[in-house]
Design a protein around this motif. Structure first.
Motif, PDB file in Angstrom:
ATOM      1  N   ALA B 161       0.832  -1.203   0.000  1.00  0.00           N
ATOM      2  CA  ALA B 161       0.000   0.000   0.000  1.00  0.00           C
ATOM      3  C   ALA B 161       0.864   1.249   0.000  1.00  0.00           C
ATOM      4  O   ALA B 161       1.996   1.233   0.478  1.00  0.00           O
ATOM      5  CB  ALA B 161      -0.908  -0.002   1.222  1.00  0.00           C
ATOM      6  N   ILE B 162       0.318   2.339  -0.557  1.00  0.00           N
ATOM      7  CA  ILE B 162       0.964   3.641  -0.392  1.00  0.00           C
ATOM      8  C   ILE B 162       0.079   4.490   0.502  1.00  0.00           C
ATOM      9  O   ILE B 162      -1.117   4.215   0.666  1.00  0.00           O
ATOM     10  CB  ILE B 162       1.239   4.358  -1.741  1.00  0.00           C
ATOM     11  N   GLY B 163       0.684   5.515   1.129  1.00  0.00           N
ATOM     12  CA  GLY B 163      -0.053   6.349   2.081  1.00  0.00           C
ATOM     13  C   GLY B 163      -0.806   7.463   1.380  1.00  0.00           C
ATOM     14  O   GLY B 163      -0.646   7.703   0.178  1.00  0.00           O
ATOM     15  N   LEU B 164      -1.637   8.149   2.162  1.00  0.00           N
ATOM     16  CA  LEU B 164      -2.437   9.230   1.591  1.00  0.00           C
ATOM     17  C   LEU B 164      -1.564  10.357   1.063  1.00  0.00           C
ATOM     18  O   LEU B 164      -1.914  11.023   0.081  1.00  0.00           O
ATOM     19  CB  LEU B 164      -3.436   9.752   2.624  1.00  0.00           C
ATOM     20  N   ASP B 165      -0.386  10.585   1.689  1.00  0.00           N
ATOM     21  CA  ASP B 165       0.506  11.639   1.203  1.00  0.00           C
ATOM     22  C   ASP B 165       0.992  11.329  -0.209  1.00  0.00           C
ATOM     23  O   ASP B 165       1.063  12.218  -1.052  1.00  0.00           O
ATOM     24  CB  ASP B 165       1.716  11.800   2.134  1.00  0.00           C
ATOM     25  N   ALA B 166       1.303  10.088  -0.461  1.00  0.00           N
ATOM     26  CA  ALA B 166       1.753   9.695  -1.799  1.00  0.00           C
ATOM     27  C   ALA B 166       0.614   9.867  -2.817  1.00  0.00           C
ATOM     28  O   ALA B 166       0.825  10.354  -3.934  1.00  0.00           O
ATOM     29  CB  ALA B 166       2.237   8.247  -1.781  1.00  0.00           C
ATOM     30  N   ILE B 167      -0.590   9.501  -2.404  1.00  0.00           N
ATOM     31  CA  ILE B 167      -1.743   9.671  -3.313  1.00  0.00           C
ATOM     32  C   ILE B 167      -1.958  11.150  -3.613  1.00  0.00           C
ATOM     33  O   ILE B 167      -2.213  11.545  -4.759  1.00  0.00           O
ATOM     34  CB  ILE B 167      -3.006   9.019  -2.702  1.00  0.00           C
ATOM     35  N   LYS B 168      -1.808  11.993  -2.570  1.00  0.00           N
ATOM     36  CA  LYS B 168      -1.942  13.442  -2.779  1.00  0.00           C
ATOM     37  C   LYS B 168      -0.918  13.946  -3.784  1.00  0.00           C
ATOM     38  O   LYS B 168      -1.230  14.788  -4.625  1.00  0.00           O
ATOM     39  CB  LYS B 168      -1.738  14.192  -1.453  1.00  0.00           C
ATOM     40  N   GLU B 169       0.298  13.440  -3.688  1.00  0.00           N
ATOM     41  CA  GLU B 169       1.333  13.858  -4.653  1.00  0.00           C
ATOM     42  C   GLU B 169       0.902  13.557  -6.083  1.00  0.00           C
ATOM     43  O   GLU B 169       1.065  14.388  -6.985  1.00  0.00           O
ATOM     44  CB  GLU B 169       2.652  13.120  -4.382  1.00  0.00           C
ATOM     45  N   ILE B 170       0.357  12.360  -6.284  1.00  0.00           N
ATOM     46  CA  ILE B 170      -0.092  11.988  -7.636  1.00  0.00           C
ATOM     47  C   ILE B 170      -1.251  12.879  -8.078  1.00  0.00           C
ATOM     48  O   ILE B 170      -1.291  13.371  -9.213  1.00  0.00           O
ATOM     49  CB  ILE B 170      -0.478  10.486  -7.677  1.00  0.00           C
ATOM     50  N   LEU B 171      -2.175  13.140  -7.169  1.00  0.00           N
ATOM     51  CA  LEU B 171      -3.320  13.996  -7.501  1.00  0.00           C
ATOM     52  C   LEU B 171      -2.866  15.426  -7.800  1.00  0.00           C
ATOM     53  O   LEU B 171      -3.321  16.053  -8.753  1.00  0.00           O
ATOM     54  CB  LEU B 171      -4.327  13.994  -6.344  1.00  0.00           C
ATOM     55  N   ASP B 172      -1.939  15.938  -6.985  1.00  0.00           N
ATOM     56  CA  ASP B 172      -1.458  17.314  -7.186  1.00  0.00           C
ATOM     57  C   ASP B 172      -0.749  17.458  -8.526  1.00  0.00           C
ATOM     58  O   ASP B 172      -0.832  18.496  -9.173  1.00  0.00           O
ATOM     59  CB  ASP B 172      -0.500  17.720  -6.050  1.00  0.00           C
ATOM     60  N   ALA B 173      -0.057  16.412  -8.940  1.00  0.00           N
ATOM     61  CA  ALA B 173       0.703  16.476 -10.192  1.00  0.00           C
ATOM     62  C   ALA B 173      -0.203  16.322 -11.420  1.00  0.00           C
ATOM     63  O   ALA B 173       0.236  16.588 -12.541  1.00  0.00           O
ATOM     64  CB  ALA B 173       1.775  15.397 -10.200  1.00  0.00           C
ATOM     65  N   ASN B 174      -1.469  15.897 -11.207  1.00  0.00           N
ATOM     66  CA  ASN B 174      -2.341  15.577 -12.346  1.00  0.00           C
ATOM     67  C   ASN B 174      -3.746  16.167 -12.219  1.00  0.00           C
ATOM     68  O   ASN B 174      -4.740  15.441 -12.328  1.00  0.00           O
ATOM     69  CB  ASN B 174      -2.431  14.051 -12.497  1.00  0.00           C
ATOM     70  N   PRO B 175      -3.828  17.486 -12.008  1.00  0.00           N
ATOM     71  CA  PRO B 175      -5.156  18.080 -11.786  1.00  0.00           C
ATOM     72  C   PRO B 175      -6.065  17.980 -13.014  1.00  0.00           C
ATOM     73  O   PRO B 175      -7.285  18.074 -12.883  1.00  0.00           O
ATOM     74  CB  PRO B 175      -4.847  19.548 -11.468  1.00  0.00           C
ATOM     75  N   ASP B 176      -5.481  17.775 -14.192  1.00  0.00           N
ATOM     76  CA  ASP B 176      -6.285  17.748 -15.413  1.00  0.00           C
ATOM     77  C   ASP B 176      -6.681  16.334 -15.842  1.00  0.00           C
ATOM     78  O   ASP B 176      -7.204  16.136 -16.948  1.00  0.00           O
ATOM     79  CB  ASP B 176      -5.533  18.426 -16.565  1.00  0.00           C
ATOM     80  N   GLN B 177      -6.392  15.355 -15.007  1.00  0.00           N
ATOM     81  CA  GLN B 177      -6.742  13.985 -15.367  1.00  0.00           C
ATOM     82  C   GLN B 177      -7.520  13.352 -14.224  1.00  0.00           C
ATOM     83  O   GLN B 177      -7.300  13.686 -13.070  1.00  0.00           O
ATOM     84  CB  GLN B 177      -5.468  13.153 -15.620  1.00  0.00           C
ATOM     85  N   VAL B 178      -8.397  12.450 -14.559  1.00  0.00           N
ATOM     86  CA  VAL B 178      -9.063  11.684 -13.517  1.00  0.00           C
ATOM     87  C   VAL B 178      -8.091  10.627 -12.994  1.00  0.00           C
ATOM     88  O   VAL B 178      -7.436   9.929 -13.774  1.00  0.00           O
ATOM     89  CB  VAL B 178     -10.363  11.037 -14.036  1.00  0.00           C
ATOM     90  N   VAL B 179      -7.971  10.566 -11.678  1.00  0.00           N
ATOM     91  CA  VAL B 179      -7.112   9.580 -11.020  1.00  0.00           C
ATOM     92  C   VAL B 179      -8.028   8.606 -10.272  1.00  0.00           C
ATOM     93  O   VAL B 179      -8.825   9.023  -9.427  1.00  0.00           O
ATOM     94  CB  VAL B 179      -6.129  10.249 -10.039  1.00  0.00           C
ATOM     95  N   ILE B 180      -7.936   7.324 -10.645  1.00  0.00           N
ATOM     96  CA  ILE B 180      -8.789   6.307 -10.024  1.00  0.00           C
ATOM     97  C   ILE B 180      -7.952   5.490  -9.039  1.00  0.00           C
ATOM     98  O   ILE B 180      -6.935   4.920  -9.414  1.00  0.00           O
ATOM     99  CB  ILE B 180      -9.393   5.365 -11.079  1.00  0.00           C
ATOM    100  N   VAL B 181      -8.379   5.454  -7.783  1.00  0.00           N
ATOM    101  CA  VAL B 181      -7.724   4.591  -6.798  1.00  0.00           C
ATOM    102  C   VAL B 181      -8.639   3.386  -6.592  1.00  0.00           C
ATOM    103  O   VAL B 181      -9.782   3.518  -6.154  1.00  0.00           O
ATOM    104  CB  VAL B 181      -7.456   5.332  -5.473  1.00  0.00           C
ATOM    105  N   ASP B 182      -8.118   2.240  -6.966  1.00  0.00           N
ATOM    106  CA  ASP B 182      -8.883   0.990  -6.934  1.00  0.00           C
ATOM    107  C   ASP B 182      -8.627   0.322  -5.583  1.00  0.00           C
ATOM    108  O   ASP B 182      -7.590  -0.304  -5.367  1.00  0.00           O
ATOM    109  CB  ASP B 182      -8.387   0.126  -8.104  1.00  0.00           C
TER     110      ASP B 182
END
Lengths: 360, 360
Positions: B161-182
């Motif tokens: 698993a990755i932590g919420l901080d890592a997920i935030k990094e991915i989301l912050d880097a990709n505001p123009d794309q939908v990010v799906i966490v399965d």
């Protein structure tokens, strides 16, 4: 505005018939069956232990596929099952309508309203073929370049059926395209094209448990075709979702299809009620194509369909009205029980009587 | 050769884990839950009357959506339900991954094996992003042009698993794309990204009832996101099939999600068994990423995974083996009951002992 919105697929969502929930209503708007499913379904439900739910369902849905194959005298590898015939037909669009030259898929202009929705969703070019002035499908109209053909038989919402000879003509004219006959309403008095399968490798016949088998709530549809067509469908389905049929759908569906006697009895009752309803409608001043389905598509000689629709609705009697070209003066009336139809006719007498200036 | 074959969509079908049916088997190959669904599901099943099946199900699946919304403290219009998370994610691919410049969708090279299957089926360009040598997702790898991102958390089949901080990094880097966490496996000890929804409008979180809620057989998955994302998903779903959830799935699913106590109890038992199993595996000479899921992805120091897989299979103990680059010396072992795991370890002792030349 965030860029992700630009990547969203634009679709024209299908609008389903309303699902009112009054307890005193007469629901004749979504072509459901007025009779419960076979008693064997209740027994199968009672035999189900929640513990089986922890495991994935059988991805081949073997119990259900076997029951269908036995019933229709085909082999199991000729049967494909899905989450209602909507799922089956959507998979068929995705699988078979990919011609590289982008020739249009053909279907009638007045027909099941999901066909254009699927084509739009999957970006498949399509062309609607007008029914003639009597709402009939003319086979010669299907002798034009195309990327596949689909039509319901009997057609919806008209209820009109074409014979096997007409279907053969369409198949003979289109050996290089898959032709899908959508037989959602076939069990109410039309010959199934399943009997043509041995002679046409490009024929796919689709049916549903939602109408003649009283199981709209369980979401079961199926296709029968030659083994090669079915295997193509399965490959696409498996690349989408390997486990679409849940445990209860498999078990209840198999129980329903095995009870042939109940099936004959209830479809026969609906046919009888339909023929009686036709006479009542004529007496009330309606005309309609000669339906072979579990609904009648009726137009009144003097009162607008939309008006009748609204007045019935006020009385908690629900029928279907489509505000679309050519058919916006028609009501699609599902065949309910004799008692439900009597309530409808009583209400219609009241409504139409008021227009005639009669006393109530 | 008839031309219709040229129009058939070519797909690489997904191959699901085998579903053996021996009665004496130990089935640790498809990440099912060893415990039955909540007793409330059995009660709901017993309350079901076959007669309700004649009507179409509620297309909004309101009972189930309400139960999920209540459980996760979101509003109903933030919840989308489907036929397993496979159906939900397939719809999300179709809905959100349509960028006009054809930039690739990103997902890990070692991950749920359906992602590339959906991309192929819907003709969506994609690029796999290698996990690092420890099988970890590195957030910096997701700072490249893309048309959307999807990854499981915890990842499968690694269990990491990755932590919420890592997920935030991915989301912050990709505001123009939908990010799906399965989040199929999130309930076995990982923080859900649902808590990030208020701050990221491009985040879609997908979960399933197949693992932590013991209902793989009922096919229920759901997505939670902001209202706009969910409404886009519904439009596409409704242009596909308006009635995907059958009556029993709606009722049983709602009953399951309302029983929070049973959910906590059974997920906790699986976590405890997993931690004990890790120690046993270490003692047997296995190494594995530190799984937070209901499975362990293990490799033996001296005996090939495929060999162990085969020998276990001879003993009717089923685990999963993937003959794929980077992971072809690993076994994915589902966490069963303590008794099932003990049978596995006893068999492993025998199998590995034979290789060490020890007496049995």
């Amino acid at each position: 505005m965030a860029g992700w919105r630009e990547n969203v697929r634009e679709v024209e969502p299908y609008v389903a018939g309303e699902q009112p929930k009054q307890t005193d209503m007469v629901k004749l708007n979504t072509n459901e069956n007025p009779y419960p499913p076979s008693p064997k379904v209740q027994e199968a439900l009672e035999r189900t232990a929640a513990n089986i739910l922890r495991l994935y369902p059988d991805p081949t849905a073997d119990e259900l596929v076997t029951a269908i194959a036995d019933r229709y005298n085909v082999i199991k590898s000729q049967v494909f099952v899905g989450v209602g015939s909507d799922d089956v037909i959507a998979m068929a669009f995705l699988t078979f309508f990919n011609n590289p030259e982008k020739k249009p898929v053909l279907f009638p202009d007045i027909s099941y309203s999901f066909y254009d929705v699927w084509a739009e969703c999957f970006r498949i070019p399509y062309k609607t073929v007008p029914l003639n002035e009597n709402f009939e499908i003319c086979t010669e109209d299907y002798r034009q370049p195309n990327g596949g053909i689909i039509f319901p038989n009997p057609n919806a919402p008209t209820g009109l059926a074409i014979g096997l000879d007409a279907i053969k003509e369409i198949l003979d004219a289109n050996p290089d395209q898959v032709v899908i006959v959508d037989e959602a309403y076939v069990d109410f008095g039309t010959d199934s094209a399943i009997s043509l399968l041995d002679n046409y490798e490009n024929l796919l016949v689709v049916q549903t448990f939602s109408k003649s088998r009283s199981m709209a709530g369980m979401r079961i549809g199926f296709a029968i075709g030659n083994e090669e067509l079915i295997s193509c469908l399965m490959n696409v389905r498996n690349s989408f979702n390997s486990y679409t049929m849940n445990c209860t759908a498999i078990a209840m569906g198999a129980a329903a299809v095995r009870d042939e006697e109940y099936f004959r009895e209830t479809t026969q009752k609906i046919i009888e009620t339909r023929e009686w309803a036709k006479k009542e409608l004529t007496a009330l001043g309606f005309t309609y194509p000669d339906s072979k389905a579990n609904f009648i598509f009726a137009s009144h000689k003097s009162v607008a369909a939309e008006e009748i629709f609204r007045k019935l609705r006020e009385r908690h009697i629900y029928v279907r009205y489509f505000n679309k070209p050519r058919i916006n003066n028609y009501l699609r009336i599902t065949i309910g029980t004799r008692e439900e139809m009597q309530k409808l006719f009583d209400a219609l007498k009241e409504i139409l009587g008021a227009y005639n200036g009669e006393c109530q």
